[in-house]
Design a protein around this motif. Sequence first.
Motif, short mmCIF file in Angstrom:
data_model
loop_
_atom_site.label_atom_id
_atom_site.label_comp_id
_atom_site.label_asym_id
_atom_site.label_seq_id
_atom_site.Cartn_x
_atom_site.Cartn_y
_atom_site.Cartn_z
N PHE A 683 28.51 38.42 30.57
CA PHE A 683 28.91 38.15 29.19
C PHE A 683 30.39 37.78 29.12
CE2 PHE A 683 30.76 40.20 25.31
CZ PHE A 683 30.30 39.27 24.40
N MET A 684 31.24 38.57 29.78
CA MET A 684 32.69 38.34 29.65
C MET A 684 33.11 37.02 30.29
SD MET A 684 33.99 42.32 30.06
CE MET A 684 35.72 42.15 29.72
N ASP A 685 32.48 36.65 31.38
CA ASP A 685 32.83 35.38 32.02
C ASP A 685 32.44 34.18 31.17
OD1 ASP A 685 33.93 36.62 34.15
OD2 ASP A 685 32.35 36.14 35.59
N SER A 686 31.50 34.38 30.24
CA SER A 686 30.99 33.24 29.47
C SER A 686 31.83 32.97 28.22
CB SER A 686 29.54 33.49 29.07
OG SER A 686 29.48 34.52 28.09
N GLU A 687 32.85 33.79 27.97
CA GLU A 687 33.65 33.59 26.76
C GLU A 687 35.13 33.50 27.14
OE1 GLU A 687 32.63 36.23 23.58
OE2 GLU A 687 30.57 35.45 23.57
N THR A 688 35.80 32.47 26.61
CA THR A 688 37.19 32.23 26.99
C THR A 688 38.10 33.41 26.65
OG1 THR A 688 36.83 29.89 26.63
CG2 THR A 688 39.12 30.60 26.71
N ARG A 689 37.78 34.13 25.58
CA ARG A 689 38.66 35.25 25.17
C ARG A 689 38.78 36.29 26.28
NH1 ARG A 689 35.13 39.22 21.24
NH2 ARG A 689 33.08 38.65 22.03
N PHE A 690 37.76 36.42 27.12
CA PHE A 690 37.85 37.33 28.27
C PHE A 690 38.26 36.56 29.53
CE2 PHE A 690 34.37 39.19 25.65
CZ PHE A 690 34.96 40.40 25.34
N ALA A 691 37.60 35.38 29.70
CA ALA A 691 37.75 34.67 30.98
C ALA A 691 39.18 34.21 31.21
CB ALA A 691 36.80 33.47 31.00
N MET A 692 39.94 33.91 30.14
CA MET A 692 41.30 33.40 30.33
C MET A 692 42.21 34.43 30.99
SD MET A 692 42.47 33.36 26.33
CE MET A 692 44.16 32.83 26.57
N LEU A 693 41.84 35.70 30.87
CA LEU A 693 42.68 36.74 31.47
C LEU A 693 42.63 36.67 33.00
CD1 LEU A 693 44.41 38.97 30.18
CD2 LEU A 693 42.58 40.58 30.73
N ALA A 694 41.49 36.20 33.50
CA ALA A 694 41.36 36.10 34.96
C ALA A 694 42.39 35.12 35.52
CB ALA A 694 39.94 35.67 35.32
N ARG A 695 42.81 34.15 34.72
CA ARG A 695 43.83 33.18 35.17
C ARG A 695 45.23 33.72 34.96
NH1 ARG A 695 42.81 27.88 35.85
NH2 ARG A 695 44.67 27.18 34.76
N HIS A 697 46.20 37.07 34.07
CA HIS A 697 46.45 38.43 34.58
C HIS A 697 45.24 38.87 35.41
CE1 HIS A 697 48.86 38.11 30.87
NE2 HIS A 697 49.69 39.00 31.40
N PRO A 698 45.08 38.29 36.61
CA PRO A 698 43.85 38.55 37.37
C PRO A 698 43.60 40.02 37.68
CG PRO A 698 45.43 37.20 38.65
CD PRO A 698 45.97 37.33 37.27
N GLU A 699 44.66 40.76 37.97
CA GLU A 699 44.43 42.17 38.31
C GLU A 699 43.96 42.96 37.09
OE1 GLU A 699 47.96 43.66 40.13
OE2 GLU A 699 47.79 42.21 41.76
N ALA A 700 44.63 42.70 35.95
CA ALA A 700 44.23 43.39 34.72
C ALA A 700 42.80 43.02 34.37
CB ALA A 700 45.17 43.01 33.59
N SER A 701 42.47 41.76 34.58
CA SER A 701 41.12 41.28 34.26
C SER A 701 40.08 42.06 35.05
CB SER A 701 41.03 39.79 34.56
OG SER A 701 39.72 39.35 34.49
N GLU A 702 40.33 42.23 36.34
CA GLU A 702 39.40 42.98 37.20
C GLU A 702 39.27 44.42 36.71
OE1 GLU A 702 37.41 42.31 39.87
OE2 GLU A 702 37.78 40.25 39.26
N ARG A 703 40.40 44.98 36.36
CA ARG A 703 40.40 46.39 35.93
C ARG A 703 39.61 46.54 34.62
NH1 ARG A 703 45.51 46.92 35.15
NH2 ARG A 703 45.52 47.28 32.92
#
Length: 734
Positions: A683-695, A697-703
């Motif tokens: 679900f989170m990967d399919s929406e930019t509001r979550f997915a943009m964090l991986a670019r 703040h990758p560590e925070a995104s994983e956490r």
Amino acid sequence: MTVSHLRFGRDPIRSTYLVEPGMAGFVACHQTVFTERYDLLAHAAPGGVFLLNTPEPPERVWDSLPESLRAGIADKGLKLWVIDAYRVAQEAGMGRRINTIMQTCFFAISGILPRQEAISAIKHAVDKTYGKKSKRLADLNYQAIDMTLANLHPVVIPAQAGIQEATSSTPAFPHAGTSAGVTDLPAFVRDVTLPIYRGHGDRLPVSLMPVDGTFPVDTARFEKRNIALEIPVWEADLCTQCGKCVFVCPHSAIRARAFPAELAANAPASFKHVPARSKDYPPGTHISYQVAPEDCTGCGDCVEACPIHDKSNVSRLAVNMAPIGPLREPERDNYAFFLSLPEFDRAAVKHGTIPGSMLLDPLFEYSGACAGCGETPYIRLATQLFGDRMMIANATGCSSIYGGNLPTTPYTVNAEGKGPTWSNSLFEDNAEFGLGMRLAADQLMDYAKVLVKELATELGGDLAAALLDADQREEAGLHAQRHRVAALSEKLATSSHARAKELASVAEWLIRRSVWIVGGDGWAYDIGYGGLDHVLALPYDVNILVLDTEVYSNTGGQTSKATPLGAVAKFSAGGKATAKKDLAKLASDYGHVYVATVAYGAKDTQTLRVFHEAEAYAGPSLIVAYSPCIAHGVDMLYNQRQQDLAVKSGHWPLFRFDPRLAEAGGNPFKLDSAAPSQPIKAFMDSETRFAMLARSHPEASERFLAEAQKAAERRFKAYQELAQGHPDATKTGA
Ligand code: SF4
Ligand code: SF4
């Protein structure tokens, strides 16, 4: 329509004012349909540039323009440039987003900056806007910019165009008085709505404004915005008449009607109708699913919702999108005919089924909400089910803007001229505002009952007793009470009793009003939460509908307490660090509040059931409705798919808490969704509001991802325990 005035100068511009008429060196029109409606050239300076987004090829553009526009271009000696921006956007993979393309055209033509310098600056701006969100989005914009220059064309204006007397532009509301089901314009629409719609609201005298601020409803139908490039086409032979396309339409632009076949004897030749499949309707009943071509936004949600494929051609569904060009005229006539058919008898419709309930006329139509909006189907549904009994208190937010924007309103009336009452209060007091509506309606009903008792002998004891003791919780009881009130009104019209007039003035209040308190999460979770909690804590019969987009949508995407863990929003640039408030669960802890979470794209039958149960419950009800939004960074074509994913991943479990079940000795908590079958990552990967964090703040995104997964599992387990009869589930308050 949005009109932007932009000024450039060698020196900094320090004051704000609009560009004067006749002073703009560059005028651009982003929607072809506006050429038929507005005086686009009033601000153009002689010798300036007019840029038009149009699907017409450059060699045919001139002939396709309205005469008044051609005269204006020739008269002012304007240079005409054209681009088919929607085609460029489509080919570049940008869907319908043309802003970057039109901006590129402006810099390429205007010469404000050297062309290459301007293009580099736009690409730099794209990087700033999208670079952190999504590399794919940035690449698509780059591609669109590069394709723009190859598709931007000057138009040679024929020498014989000459200077003509410019006639006034074709009016807005272009089909008023013609075939679109619109006859003469009401005086208010002609004198107030139409001038505002044309952009001349500041010329209206104050004396034309309603003295009490009450604006007439039923005006969105005059707009005919014509913004769809494609519209749905119904394939009657394939259709199973499930009603799902109607259920999901955010704009009430595809509708169902059941009617005796003979009523279609004089239908336009291309009007489609087939025998009703359900045995619920009398023999000889036909059904039609009809699009409103000029009100449809082309979002495609109805097609996405259709479950029926042609077995010999799986790409063909029972409803498919097709270019509007050749369809506009015939479908306009078909829709006008469709509207002339009577609504199927509301008492005979199966209100508890999707196909049945979708035969009910919506009293909320053609709103200006975003194409594919995830909020409006809930409001449309409520108006279909509860119609003219609704009194709506609307908190400020998206729903107040599309619900009551000037100059038109999407709330409308039934064949008797009755519709919902709607008003917007402040952000911070909407729940209390709605409670006031409840108290006022109850007071008026009580007063009417006092008068009925006084006049009981005159009215006839049976009628008086039936009026006073009516059970109006369900549709059948309400239907019977409407008949009684009609009989009462007839008797009062000929009565000489001194109090007959007084009773006649309040008789309508003997029909139970359905009070709805509506707003977004910014209101319900944040700014209006104190008032919401206050109203929930009381025993009054109100229905609270929270359209939860999980962010302040209308004001530009600020974090609310509904924003989920790890989502990027304004004030949460590094991802929201805390969990979303579980508003539904909190409300259920009172014990006396009916509470439910819904997501129509995941389980439409549960949504329908919840609306019925909430409305029939005699105390406070809270429906928290998952509402996909453009702020989520998803293509709204996939609105329903995102809802489904939210539920299947455990982000949005569906439940109902019904105090009536506890009173009957049962468990009030019902879990309506299955255990998550997808990881929250899907679900989170399919929406930019979550997915943009991986670019960014990758560590925070994983956490956050790991925490969100655990939280979803924990929440579902807790709900499961409640559904299985954990002691908390039967708590009924102090
Ligand atoms: S395309 Fe969108 S607006 Fe048009 S009928 Fe379908 S759902 Fe409604
Ligand atoms: S969703 Fe498809 S099958 Fe269902 S009523 Fe609409 S067109 Fe027919």
